[in-house]
Motif scaffolding. Structure first.
Motif, PDB file in Angstrom:
ATOM      1  N   PRO A 163      31.878  28.764   7.720  1.00 18.19           N
ATOM      2  CA  PRO A 163      31.992  29.939   8.596  1.00 18.19           C
ATOM      3  C   PRO A 163      32.868  29.693   9.818  1.00 18.19           C
ATOM      4  O   PRO A 163      33.433  30.643  10.379  1.00 18.19           O
ATOM      5  CB  PRO A 163      30.534  30.207   9.010  1.00 18.19           C
ATOM      6  CG  PRO A 163      29.715  29.606   7.917  1.00 18.19           C
ATOM      7  CD  PRO A 163      30.470  28.376   7.509  1.00 18.19           C
ATOM      8  N   ALA A 165      29.943  33.938  -0.416  1.00 16.23           N
ATOM      9  CA  ALA A 165      29.466  35.270  -0.014  1.00 16.23           C
ATOM     10  C   ALA A 165      28.742  35.185   1.331  1.00 16.23           C
ATOM     11  O   ALA A 165      28.979  36.009   2.232  1.00 16.23           O
ATOM     12  CB  ALA A 165      28.543  35.843  -1.088  1.00 16.23           C
ATOM     13  N   ARG A 166      27.858  34.199   1.483  1.00 15.60           N
ATOM     14  CA  ARG A 166      27.161  34.031   2.768  1.00 15.60           C
ATOM     15  C   ARG A 166      28.157  33.761   3.893  1.00 15.60           C
ATOM     16  O   ARG A 166      28.012  34.272   5.013  1.00 15.60           O
ATOM     17  CB  ARG A 166      26.160  32.880   2.677  1.00 15.60           C
ATOM     18  CG  ARG A 166      24.942  33.163   1.803  1.00 15.60           C
ATOM     19  CD  ARG A 166      23.921  32.028   1.927  1.00 15.60           C
ATOM     20  NE  ARG A 166      22.849  32.165   0.952  1.00 15.60           N
ATOM     21  CZ  ARG A 166      21.814  32.975   1.087  1.00 15.60           C
ATOM     22  NH1 ARG A 166      21.700  33.715   2.180  1.00 15.60           N
ATOM     23  NH2 ARG A 166      20.875  33.034   0.158  1.00 15.60           N
ATOM     24  N   THR A 167      29.141  32.939   3.596  1.00 17.64           N
ATOM     25  CA  THR A 167      30.157  32.601   4.603  1.00 17.64           C
ATOM     26  C   THR A 167      30.910  33.841   5.059  1.00 17.64           C
ATOM     27  O   THR A 167      31.116  34.053   6.256  1.00 17.64           O
ATOM     28  CB  THR A 167      31.141  31.569   4.028  1.00 17.64           C
ATOM     29  OG1 THR A 167      30.439  30.362   3.715  1.00 17.64           O
ATOM     30  CG2 THR A 167      32.252  31.262   5.031  1.00 17.64           C
ATOM     31  N   GLY A 201      29.929  36.881   4.979  1.00 14.43           N
ATOM     32  CA  GLY A 201      29.019  37.697   5.781  1.00 14.43           C
ATOM     33  C   GLY A 201      28.912  37.193   7.209  1.00 14.43           C
ATOM     34  O   GLY A 201      28.852  37.976   8.164  1.00 14.43           O
ATOM     35  N   LYS A 202      28.891  35.884   7.377  1.00 15.60           N
ATOM     36  CA  LYS A 202      28.800  35.300   8.721  1.00 15.60           C
ATOM     37  C   LYS A 202      30.096  35.479   9.504  1.00 15.60           C
ATOM     38  O   LYS A 202      30.072  35.704  10.715  1.00 15.60           O
ATOM     39  CB  LYS A 202      28.454  33.813   8.613  1.00 15.60           C
ATOM     40  CG  LYS A 202      27.032  33.548   8.132  1.00 15.60           C
ATOM     41  CD  LYS A 202      26.768  32.059   7.960  1.00 15.60           C
ATOM     42  CE  LYS A 202      25.342  31.797   7.452  1.00 15.60           C
ATOM     43  NZ  LYS A 202      25.093  30.352   7.236  1.00 15.60           N
ATOM     44  N   GLY A 251      32.267  37.953   9.025  1.00 13.56           N
ATOM     45  CA  GLY A 251      32.103  39.354   9.401  1.00 13.56           C
ATOM     46  C   GLY A 251      33.344  40.200   9.528  1.00 13.56           C
ATOM     47  O   GLY A 251      33.347  41.155  10.308  1.00 13.56           O
ATOM     48  N   LEU A 255      33.439  41.515  -2.089  1.00 15.67           N
ATOM     49  CA  LEU A 255      31.991  41.300  -2.160  1.00 15.67           C
ATOM     50  C   LEU A 255      31.326  42.352  -3.049  1.00 15.67           C
ATOM     51  O   LEU A 255      30.456  42.039  -3.860  1.00 15.67           O
ATOM     52  CB  LEU A 255      31.397  41.339  -0.753  1.00 15.67           C
ATOM     53  CG  LEU A 255      31.731  40.144   0.147  1.00 15.67           C
ATOM     54  CD1 LEU A 255      31.440  40.471   1.613  1.00 15.67           C
ATOM     55  CD2 LEU A 255      30.943  38.906  -0.286  1.00 15.67           C
ATOM     56  N   VAL A 259      22.783  38.523  -2.175  1.00 13.71           N
ATOM     57  CA  VAL A 259      23.499  37.861  -1.074  1.00 13.71           C
ATOM     58  C   VAL A 259      24.819  38.591  -0.797  1.00 13.71           C
ATOM     59  O   VAL A 259      25.188  38.823   0.362  1.00 13.71           O
ATOM     60  CB  VAL A 259      23.767  36.382  -1.418  1.00 13.71           C
ATOM     61  CG1 VAL A 259      24.710  35.747  -0.384  1.00 13.71           C
ATOM     62  CG2 VAL A 259      22.456  35.604  -1.468  1.00 13.71           C
ATOM     63  N   ALA A 290      26.041  40.412   2.638  1.00 15.78           N
ATOM     64  CA  ALA A 290      27.308  40.070   3.308  1.00 15.78           C
ATOM     65  C   ALA A 290      28.185  41.305   3.468  1.00 15.78           C
ATOM     66  O   ALA A 290      28.853  41.479   4.496  1.00 15.78           O
ATOM     67  CB  ALA A 290      28.039  39.006   2.499  1.00 15.78           C
ATOM     68  N   SER A 338      27.090  43.244   6.379  1.00 14.21           N
ATOM     69  CA  SER A 338      27.485  42.559   7.617  1.00 14.21           C
ATOM     70  C   SER A 338      28.963  42.777   7.929  1.00 14.21           C
ATOM     71  O   SER A 338      29.345  42.891   9.092  1.00 14.21           O
ATOM     72  CB  SER A 338      27.200  41.058   7.499  1.00 14.21           C
ATOM     73  OG  SER A 338      25.819  40.808   7.358  1.00 14.21           O
ATOM     74  N   CYS A 339      29.787  42.829   6.893  1.00  8.76           N
ATOM     75  CA  CYS A 339      31.240  42.956   7.077  1.00  8.76           C
ATOM     76  C   CYS A 339      31.687  44.387   7.349  1.00  8.76           C
ATOM     77  O   CYS A 339      32.594  44.615   8.155  1.00  8.76           O
ATOM     78  CB  CYS A 339      31.982  42.453   5.832  1.00  8.76           C
ATOM     79  SG  CYS A 339      31.888  40.676   5.569  1.00  8.76           S
TER      80      CYS A 339
END
Length: 542
Positions: free
Chosen positions: A191, A217-219, A221-222, A224, A232, A248, A252, A255-256
Motif C-alpha cells: 500500500p 485487491a486489499r492493497t 482498497g487501501k 483508494g 476490482l 474483498v 476495495a 473504498s476506491c
C-alpha cells in the motif's frame, strides 16, 4: 477473464484491436573473466560516481555558491563532456547537502542556465534509472527479510521505485519458493507504493494466484484511487471467483469509488474511466517530469510487462483501452464507441504534433508501441463508424474546442453520411445537430468544412440552413492572410497601428467605431484578431 487482445464490437460497428505484445528478454550472464596477472584498481560500480566526477561536481556547486558563474560553467561543461551515467549524477545530487537549492541558484545566473538545465535533466533521468533497475529492486526485496534496519532501507527504496517495483513484488508473491515471512512483508509494504502503482496493481488482478488476487485487491482498497474500480468490479464478477476474494474486491471497490459503484455494471465503470482519461483528469495524468510514460499489461506466463509511450499520447492510449474494455463487457454500450474513435484521432494528432517538434529540435521521432505498424490509421476506424457515432464524436470535439478531433470527424462524415444523417438531431446529445453547430465554431477550418459538406448535399430546409451560404462566402473570400479588426476614434493612431499590422503580414479592417469595424469584417472574410486601440471612453467603445 479480460484479455488485452479482445475484439471490440458494437451493434453495427466493429473494431479489431491487435496489440503487439513485447516480451521480457532474459538477461544472459557473461562467463567470469580470468583473474589478471597483476592487481589492478577496481572499476567504479555501475551508477557509482568515480573520484574525478565527484571532484567536478563539488567544484561546480562550490563556484555557484561563490557567485562565480564563469568558473562554475567550466566545471559544469566538464561534467557534461564526461558523458556520465545519469545515475552517477543523481547519486551525487542526493548525497550533496542542499544541492537542489544550489542548482536553483545557478539556474538564476543567465549564462549558467543552459548547463544547469542539462545537468538537472541528467539528475531526473538518473533518478528514474535507479527506480527501474531490476537488479537493485531484487536486492531491495531481499532486504525485506533482513534486520529491521535493512527492512526499513529496502522498504524506502521500493516505495521510491513505486510502479517499477510491482512486477518483481508480484512475481515474488506468486513464486512458491518465496518464504511466508517475505510474502507477509511484501503485503505490508504494497500500500505504501501509492497512486503510482495503481495501474500495474490493477492489471495484477488477472493473476491466477488466489493469494495475489486477495492481497492486491486489499492493497488497491487501501490506496483508494478510483481508477482501480472497474478492475476490482471485473474480478469480483469473474466466473469461478472465490467468494472470499470477491468480498474483498467489493470492499476495495467501495473504498476506491464509493458504494454506488457496487451497483454499476463493469462496462459503465470502464467507460467512466475512459472518459476521465480522455478528459485528462489530473489524478490520472502521467508524470510531467518525463517525456515518456508506461502502459501496463498482464501476460499469462510472463506476469506484468509495460510499453513505453510518449507522454503526449498516454491519456489517449488508456482511454482507448478502457473504452475497449467497456465494449468487451457489453457490446451494446454505444457511448464507448465514439469515445474510442475520438481518442484514436486525438492520439494520432498529438503524435504528429510531437514529432514536428522533435524534427525541429533534431530529435528522433516518437512512436506508439501500442499501435502495430500494420494496423490501420485512425481515419480507417472513423470511416468504419456510422454517422451516429461520428456526430457524437463531433459534438464532443466542438464542446471541447478540439480542432483535430472535429476535423477528423467531419472528414469521415463527408465520405460516409447521407444528407439526412448529416443534419440529424441526436437525442443523446440533448437534441443537438453537431454538423450544423460546427458552422458556428470559432475555428474557420471547422466552419468551412461543415458548410461545404452540407452544401454538397441538397435537402429540404433544416434548423441552421441559413448559415450555410454566409459561411461558404466567407470561405471563398479567404486569402490565407490573417485579418485584424482595428477600432480607434483617433485616425492618426489608427493608421499607425494599421501600418504595424500590415508590416507583420496581416490585413486590416478598421473604423472609428468597433461596431462598424466588426460589421465590415463580417461582411468581408471574417477576422482572426481584434484590436481596440483606445482608452475605451469614446462612444461605441463601452
Amino acid at each position: 477473464m479480460r484479455s488485452s487482445h479482445a475484439i471490440t464490437g458494437g451493434l453495427i460497428w466493429a473494431v479489431v484491436l491487435a496489440v503487439a505484445w513485447t516480451g521480457i528478454a532474459a538477461a544472459q550472464e557473461a562467463a567470469p573473466a580470468p583473474a589478471p596477472a597483476t592487481p589492478v584498481a577496481p572499476a567504479a560500480a555501475p551508477g557509482e560516481p568515480d573520484e574525478k566526477l565527484k571532484d567536478l561536481w563539488t567544484n561546480f556547486l562550490h563556484y555557484i555558491l561563490l557567485a562565480r558563474p564563469e568558473a562554475a560553467m567550466s566545471y559544469g561543461k566538464a561534467i557534461l563532456d564526461a558523458n556520465p551515467d545519469p545515475r552517477q549524477v543523481y547519486y551525487l545530487s542526493v548525497r550533496s547537502d542542499k544541492s537542489g537549492v544550489t542548482l536553483a541558484t545557478g539556474r538564476g545566473m543567465t549564462q549558467l542556465t543552459p548547463i544547469v538545465e542539462k545537468i538537472s535533466a541528467l539528475i531526473v533521468q538518473g533518478a528514474r534509472d535507479v527506480r527501474k533497475d531490476t537488479d537493485e529492486i531484487e536486492r531491495w526485496i531481499k532486504m525485506l527479510e533482513g534486520t529491521p534496519r535493512q527492512f526499513l532501507m529496502g522498504t524506502e527504496r521500493l516505495v521510491n521505485s513505486a510502479e517499477y517495483a510491482v512486477p518483481q513484488l508480484i512475481a515474488a508473491m506468486e513464486n512458491p519458493r518465496t518464504s511466508a515471512s517475505l510474502r507477509e512483508r511484501i503485503t505490508t509494504i504494497l500500500p505504501r507504493l501509492g497512486k503510482d502503482a495503481v495501474r500495474p496493481l490493477s492489471e495484477s488482478l488477472q493473476s491466477k494466484d488466489p493469494y495475489v488476487r486477495e492481497v492486491v485487491a486489499r492493497t488497491l482498497g487501501k490506496i483508494g484511487y478510483g481508477h482501480a474500480a472497474p478492475y476490482l468490479k471485473e474480478m469480483a464478477e469473474r466466473k469461478g471467483m472465490l467468494a472470499r476474494i470477491a468480498h474483498v474486491a467489493n470492499g476495495a471497490l467501495a473504498s476506491c469509488a464509493g458504494r454506488k459503484a457496487l451497483s454499476k455494471p463493469v462496462a459503465e465503470l470502464f467507460y467512466d474511466l475512459a472518459d476521465k482519461y480522455y478528459s485528462r483528469a489530473e489524478s490520472l495524468g502521467p508524470d510531467s517530469r518525463y517525456e515518456t510514460s508506461n502502459v501496463w499489461y498482464w501476460q499469462e506466463g510472463l506476469g506484468l510487462t509495460y510499453k513505453i509511450v510518449p507522454r503526449v499520447i498516454f491519456n489517449e492510449v488508456y482511454a482507448m483501452r478502457a473504452a475497449q474494455a467497456a465494449l468487451v463487457h457489453d457490446a451494446k454500450f454505444d457511448p464507448a464507441i465514439p469515445l474510442w474513435i475520438a481518442a484514436n484521432i486525438r492520439k494520432e494528432s498529438n503524435l504528429l504534433v510531437e514529432n514536428a517538434r522533435r524534427t525541429a529540435a533534431n530529435l528522433p521521432a516518437a512512436k506508439d508501441p501500442t499501435h502495430p505498424d500494420d494496423e490501420p490509421a485512425a481515419a480507417y476506424y472513423a470511416l468504419a463508424g456510422s454517422a451516429k457515432y461520428l456526430q457524437a464524436v463531433l459534438a464532443r470535439a466542438l464542446k471541447e474546442n478540439d480542432l483535430a478531433v472535429a476535423t477528423g470527424a467531419i472528414s469521415a462524415l463527408k465520405r460516409t453520411a447521407g444528407t439526412k444523417n448529416l443534419v440529424a438531431v441526436l437525442d443523446d446529445q440533448g437534441g443537438a445537430q453537431p454538423l450544423v453547430a460546427a458552422m458556428g465554431s470559432p475555428s474557420r477550418l471547422v466552419r468551412y468544412m461543415a458548410a461545404e459538406i452540407i452544401a454538397a448535399r441538397p435537402a429540404k430546409r433544416f434548423t441552421g440552413w441559413h448559415l450555410v451560404v454566409p459561411v461558404l462566402i466567407e470561405s471563398l473570400r479567404q486569402s490565407g492572410t490573417p485579418i485584424a479588426v482595428l477600432a480607434d476614434p483617433v485616425l492618426d493612431r489608427r493608421n499607425e497601428i494599421k501600418d504595424l499590422i500590415r508590416t507583420a503580414g496581416g490585413e486590416v479592417v478598421d473604423a472609428d467605431n468597433f461596431g462598424k469595424a466588426l460589421q465590415a469584417a463580417r461582411d468581408g472574410a471574417g477576422a482572426d484578431v481584434a484590436f481596440i486601440a483606445t482608452d475605451v471612453t469614446g462612444p461605441g467603445f463601452r
